[in-house]
Design a protein around this motif. Structure first.
Motif, PDB file in Angstrom:
ATOM      1  N   VAL A  62       4.014  -2.357   4.287  1.00 19.03           N
ATOM      2  CA  VAL A  62       3.144  -1.399   3.595  1.00 19.03           C
ATOM      3  C   VAL A  62       3.765  -0.948   2.272  1.00 19.03           C
ATOM      4  CG1 VAL A  62       4.003   0.649   4.825  1.00 19.03           C
ATOM      5  CG2 VAL A  62       1.693   0.638   3.883  1.00 19.03           C
ATOM      6  N   HIS A  63       5.089  -0.825   2.235  1.00 17.95           N
ATOM      7  CA  HIS A  63       5.773  -0.405   1.015  1.00 17.95           C
ATOM      8  C   HIS A  63       5.718  -1.509  -0.040  1.00 17.95           C
ATOM      9  CE1 HIS A  63       8.053   1.999   4.188  1.00 17.95           C
ATOM     10  NE2 HIS A  63       7.224   2.830   3.589  1.00 17.95           N
ATOM     11  N   GLU A  66       2.204  -1.639  -1.467  1.00 20.29           N
ATOM     12  CA  GLU A  66       2.001  -0.547  -2.442  1.00 20.29           C
ATOM     13  C   GLU A  66       2.637  -0.884  -3.786  1.00 20.29           C
ATOM     14  OE1 GLU A  66       1.440   3.819  -0.543  1.00 20.29           O
ATOM     15  OE2 GLU A  66       3.510   3.169  -0.840  1.00 20.29           O
ATOM     16  N   THR A  78       8.475   3.193  -0.899  1.00 18.27           N
ATOM     17  CA  THR A  78       7.962   2.186  -1.830  1.00 18.27           C
ATOM     18  C   THR A  78       8.692   2.310  -3.155  1.00 18.27           C
ATOM     19  OG1 THR A  78       5.780   2.250  -0.801  1.00 18.27           O
ATOM     20  CG2 THR A  78       5.893   1.388  -3.054  1.00 18.27           C
TER      21      THR A  78
END
Length: 163
Positions: A62-63, A66, A78
């Protein structure tokens, strides 16, 4: 020992070229009537993910997503992954809160030849705007977002990356 150093240098250069290729793909080409390069976010994430192995904190997918999507309101992890990548390629040297102007301009020149003066102005402007930032992750992210905005407003062809 000498061969080990040579292999390490070769590996670092290969990683740098891969990262620059990813960045170039993400930022777009400057050629007229360019052929559009098409990669999904997942494909780009898969290319970048290995660079997170040595980062603390280790980024989750997810980081990385992003960062690839240049989310302005990204999570702190992130932002730390962005800093880790910049540090790996000496664009934001360890202990520094600003981008290395010469190396960053050199990278910009690889993707946007004949725009060195604009690139240098943008790096200086964004470094200056964020010079009070004390968190290395926040500084890395805020300078990157500033540079993205400045490059777009200066006519650099940088496509939006869609999910």
């Amino acid at each position: 020992m000498r061969q080990s150093n040579r292999m390490t240098t070769t590996l670092k250069m290969t990683n740098l070229l891969l990262a620059l290729a990813c960045v170039a793909m993400l930022m777009g080409s400057t050629m007229a009537d360019e052929e559009e390069i098409s990669m999904s976010v997942d494909e780009v994430v898969d290319l970048i993910e290995p660079f997170g192995e040595g980062c603390t904190p280790k980024p989750l997918k997810v980081h990385i997503v992003e960062m690839v999507l240049n989310k302005e309101d990204a999570m702190h992890d992130t932002k730390c992954f962005r800093h880790c990548m910049l540090e790996q390629f000496e664009l934001m040297p360890a202990g520094e809160m600003q981008y290395n102007e010469d190396k960053t301009v050199e990278m910009i020149n690889m993707m946007f030849p004949d725009r060195e003066d604009d690139g240098r102005r943008i790096v200086r402007t964004c470094n200056e705007q964020m010079k009070a930032e004390q968190d290395k992750c926040e500084a890395a992210h805020k300078i990157a977002m500033c540079m993205l905005r400045e490059m777009r407003s200066s006519g650099f062809k940088i496509p939006e990356i869609m999910e």
